[in-house]
Design a protein around this motif. Structure first.
Motif, PDB file in Angstrom:
ATOM      1  N   TYR A  58      13.540  25.772 -21.410  1.00 43.65           N
ATOM      2  CA  TYR A  58      14.271  26.090 -20.181  1.00 43.65           C
ATOM      3  C   TYR A  58      15.750  26.388 -20.372  1.00 43.65           C
ATOM      4  O   TYR A  58      16.457  26.566 -19.387  1.00 43.65           O
ATOM      5  N   SER A  59      16.246  26.464 -21.594  1.00 43.37           N
ATOM      6  CA  SER A  59      17.675  26.719 -21.766  1.00 43.37           C
ATOM      7  C   SER A  59      17.969  27.438 -23.074  1.00 43.37           C
ATOM      8  O   SER A  59      17.191  27.376 -24.030  1.00 43.37           O
ATOM      9  N   GLY A  60      19.109  28.095 -23.087  1.00 41.84           N
ATOM     10  CA  GLY A  60      19.578  28.797 -24.267  1.00 41.84           C
ATOM     11  C   GLY A  60      21.086  28.955 -24.215  1.00 41.84           C
ATOM     12  O   GLY A  60      21.695  28.889 -23.152  1.00 41.84           O
ATOM     13  N   ALA A  61      21.699  29.167 -25.382  1.00 41.19           N
ATOM     14  CA  ALA A  61      23.147  29.384 -25.459  1.00 41.19           C
ATOM     15  C   ALA A  61      23.403  30.413 -26.541  1.00 41.19           C
ATOM     16  O   ALA A  61      22.635  30.531 -27.502  1.00 41.19           O
ATOM     17  N   GLY A  62      24.477  31.169 -26.377  1.00 39.87           N
ATOM     18  CA  GLY A  62      24.766  32.184 -27.368  1.00 39.87           C
ATOM     19  C   GLY A  62      26.111  32.823 -27.169  1.00 39.87           C
ATOM     20  O   GLY A  62      26.965  32.317 -26.436  1.00 39.87           O
ATOM     21  N   VAL A  63      26.285  33.976 -27.808  1.00 39.37           N
ATOM     22  CA  VAL A  63      27.539  34.717 -27.724  1.00 39.37           C
ATOM     23  C   VAL A  63      27.245  36.212 -27.797  1.00 39.37           C
ATOM     24  O   VAL A  63      26.356  36.643 -28.519  1.00 39.37           O
ATOM     25  N   SER A  64      27.985  36.973 -26.987  1.00 38.32           N
ATOM     26  CA  SER A  64      27.924  38.433 -27.029  1.00 38.32           C
ATOM     27  C   SER A  64      29.255  38.957 -27.550  1.00 38.32           C
ATOM     28  O   SER A  64      30.313  38.437 -27.200  1.00 38.32           O
ATOM     29  N   VAL A  65      29.191  40.007 -28.374  1.00 39.57           N
ATOM     30  CA  VAL A  65      30.390  40.675 -28.875  1.00 39.57           C
ATOM     31  C   VAL A  65      30.299  42.133 -28.478  1.00 39.57           C
ATOM     32  O   VAL A  65      29.313  42.807 -28.800  1.00 39.57           O
ATOM     33  N   SER A  66      31.313  42.622 -27.752  1.00 41.60           N
ATOM     34  CA  SER A  66      31.352  44.015 -27.299  1.00 41.60           C
ATOM     35  C   SER A  66      32.522  44.726 -27.956  1.00 41.60           C
ATOM     36  O   SER A  66      33.614  44.178 -28.053  1.00 41.60           O
ATOM     37  N   ILE A  67      32.268  45.970 -28.377  1.00 40.21           N
ATOM     38  CA  ILE A  67      33.303  46.784 -29.019  1.00 40.21           C
ATOM     39  C   ILE A  67      33.274  48.166 -28.392  1.00 40.21           C
ATOM     40  O   ILE A  67      32.209  48.755 -28.205  1.00 40.21           O
ATOM     41  N   ASP A  68      34.457  48.697 -28.089  1.00 38.90           N
ATOM     42  CA  ASP A  68      34.587  50.035 -27.532  1.00 38.90           C
ATOM     43  C   ASP A  68      34.145  51.056 -28.580  1.00 38.90           C
ATOM     44  O   ASP A  68      34.646  51.068 -29.698  1.00 38.90           O
ATOM     45  N   GLY A  69      33.215  51.915 -28.183  1.00 35.59           N
ATOM     46  CA  GLY A  69      32.748  52.962 -29.088  1.00 35.59           C
ATOM     47  C   GLY A  69      33.697  54.135 -29.198  1.00 35.59           C
ATOM     48  O   GLY A  69      33.526  55.009 -30.044  1.00 35.59           O
ATOM     49  N   GLY A  70      34.704  54.214 -28.320  1.00 35.55           N
ATOM     50  CA  GLY A  70      35.708  55.262 -28.407  1.00 35.55           C
ATOM     51  C   GLY A  70      35.277  56.611 -27.890  1.00 35.55           C
ATOM     52  O   GLY A  70      35.972  57.603 -28.063  1.00 35.55           O
ATOM     53  N   GLU A  71      34.136  56.702 -27.224  1.00 39.26           N
ATOM     54  CA  GLU A  71      33.634  57.983 -26.763  1.00 39.26           C
ATOM     55  C   GLU A  71      34.103  58.341 -25.361  1.00 39.26           C
ATOM     56  O   GLU A  71      34.068  59.491 -24.974  1.00 39.26           O
ATOM     57  N   SER A  72      34.528  57.378 -24.573  1.00 46.31           N
ATOM     58  CA  SER A  72      34.853  57.646 -23.173  1.00 46.31           C
ATOM     59  C   SER A  72      36.280  57.212 -22.874  1.00 46.31           C
ATOM     60  O   SER A  72      36.661  56.082 -23.122  1.00 46.31           O
ATOM     61  N   SER A  73      37.089  58.148 -22.337  1.00 51.43           N
ATOM     62  CA  SER A  73      38.472  57.820 -21.995  1.00 51.43           C
ATOM     63  C   SER A  73      38.539  56.934 -20.758  1.00 51.43           C
ATOM     64  O   SER A  73      39.568  56.337 -20.477  1.00 51.43           O
ATOM     65  N   ASP A  74      37.459  56.863 -19.978  1.00 48.93           N
ATOM     66  CA  ASP A  74      37.448  56.045 -18.773  1.00 48.93           C
ATOM     67  C   ASP A  74      37.195  54.567 -19.075  1.00 48.93           C
ATOM     68  O   ASP A  74      37.378  53.728 -18.210  1.00 48.93           O
ATOM     69  N   ASP A  75      36.746  54.267 -20.289  1.00 49.95           N
ATOM     70  CA  ASP A  75      36.456  52.884 -20.651  1.00 49.95           C
ATOM     71  C   ASP A  75      37.740  52.101 -20.797  1.00 49.95           C
ATOM     72  O   ASP A  75      38.654  52.523 -21.487  1.00 49.95           O
ATOM     73  N   ILE A  76      37.828  50.946 -20.139  1.00 51.53           N
ATOM     74  CA  ILE A  76      39.017  50.113 -20.281  1.00 51.53           C
ATOM     75  C   ILE A  76      38.799  48.969 -21.266  1.00 51.53           C
ATOM     76  O   ILE A  76      39.747  48.356 -21.707  1.00 51.53           O
ATOM     77  N   LEU A  77      37.548  48.678 -21.640  1.00 52.15           N
ATOM     78  CA  LEU A  77      37.260  47.597 -22.570  1.00 52.15           C
ATOM     79  C   LEU A  77      37.552  48.049 -23.998  1.00 52.15           C
ATOM     80  O   LEU A  77      37.114  49.111 -24.421  1.00 52.15           O
ATOM     81  N   LYS A  78      38.296  47.241 -24.723  1.00 54.15           N
ATOM     82  CA  LYS A  78      38.518  47.492 -26.147  1.00 54.15           C
ATOM     83  C   LYS A  78      37.603  46.595 -26.985  1.00 54.15           C
ATOM     84  O   LYS A  78      36.952  47.060 -27.898  1.00 54.15           O
ATOM     85  N   TRP A  79      37.598  45.313 -26.673  1.00 54.55           N
ATOM     86  CA  TRP A  79      36.666  44.368 -27.300  1.00 54.55           C
ATOM     87  C   TRP A  79      36.552  43.140 -26.405  1.00 54.55           C
ATOM     88  O   TRP A  79      37.445  42.869 -25.601  1.00 54.55           O
ATOM     89  N   ALA A  80      35.455  42.430 -26.539  1.00 52.73           N
ATOM     90  CA  ALA A  80      35.255  41.196 -25.769  1.00 52.73           C
ATOM     91  C   ALA A  80      34.316  40.261 -26.525  1.00 52.73           C
ATOM     92  O   ALA A  80      33.370  40.714 -27.174  1.00 52.73           O
ATOM     93  N   ILE A  81      34.603  38.979 -26.429  1.00 48.99           N
ATOM     94  CA  ILE A  81      33.735  37.931 -26.967  1.00 48.99           C
ATOM     95  C   ILE A  81      33.332  37.054 -25.789  1.00 48.99           C
ATOM     96  O   ILE A  81      34.200  36.533 -25.083  1.00 48.99           O
ATOM     97  N   THR A  82      32.016  36.907 -25.567  1.00 47.61           N
ATOM     98  CA  THR A  82      31.513  36.232 -24.374  1.00 47.61           C
ATOM     99  C   THR A  82      30.511  35.145 -24.742  1.00 47.61           C
ATOM    100  O   THR A  82      29.321  35.420 -24.915  1.00 47.61           O
ATOM    101  N   PRO A  83      30.945  33.886 -24.883  1.00 44.79           N
ATOM    102  CA  PRO A  83      29.981  32.792 -25.052  1.00 44.79           C
ATOM    103  C   PRO A  83      29.320  32.471 -23.712  1.00 44.79           C
ATOM    104  O   PRO A  83      29.956  32.581 -22.663  1.00 44.79           O
TER     105      PRO A  83
END
Length: 195
Positions: A58-83
């Motif tokens: 019934y439970s889990g824990a983890g982390v996501s890592v996001s990186i800007d692919g650089g393809e879209s000028s509208d993207d405001i995210l550069k990188w993010a770490i999300t536990p």
């Protein structure tokens, strides 16, 4: 003759039941998942990779890592770490961590905040100058998401989810403007493998 047939059928049934139980136990003992967000990869060329440790049924824990692919000028995210931590509900199958889930998460990320800054004439209240500002900053936030996870017996996982969060520190909001990085979106369709 009938006794041999009955004994043979009983043996076949028991071996099949034991094999099925072993297969179920083998799946239940898998506690690790690696996933990638297919929607984010296709839509905005960002890469989001997630690792989740399945604590229990019934439970889990983890982390996501996001990186800007650089393809879209509208993207405001550069990188993010999300536990994150997830609680799974209504899991009636003998499988670990699947079905409907609710997630609480923290988020540390670097964002690009783009906006126009205006200077007004004090007498006429007309704009006399405008300036386009590109500002990079790091923000820390927290949020909530809901989703649903399907896991096949061979380890394939698919997981649609949707959620929002609010950056608590490091945002660029002032009294007159609402910064686009104050509120962030979390979600997509993740596909991956359980092992």
């Amino acid at each position: 003759m009938h006794l041999k047939l009955k004994t043979g059928l009983l043996g076949l049934f028991l071996s099949t039941a034991i094999f099925a139980q072993e297969d179920s136990n083998a799946f239940f003992s898998k506690k690790h998942e690696i996933k990638i967000d297919a929607i984010e990869l296709i839509a905005v060329a960002n890469i989001e990779i997630t690792y989740e440790y399945l604590i229990s049924k019934y439970s889990g824990a983890g982390v996501s890592v996001s990186i800007d692919g650089g393809e879209s000028s509208d993207d405001i995210l550069k990188w993010a770490i999300t536990p994150f931590y997830r609680q799974y509900f209504f899991n009636r199958q003998e499988k670990r961590a699947q079905g409907l889930f609710a997630e609480g998460h923290l988020n540390l990320g670097s964002f690009e905040d783009n906006y126009y800054e205006y200077t007004y004439d004090p007498d006429t209240d007309f704009i006399i100058n405008e300036r386009y500002v590109e500002q990079n900053n790091t923000a820390f936030g927290a949020g909530f998401a809901v989703g649903y996870k399907w896991a096949s017996n061979n380890g394939f996982v698919i997981e649609p989810s949707i959620g929002v969060g609010r950056n608590l520190f490091g945002n660029t909001k002032d009294d007159d403007n609402f910064s686009s990085v104050d509120i962030y979106f979390r979600g997509g369709i993740q596909v991956g493998y359980r092992f």
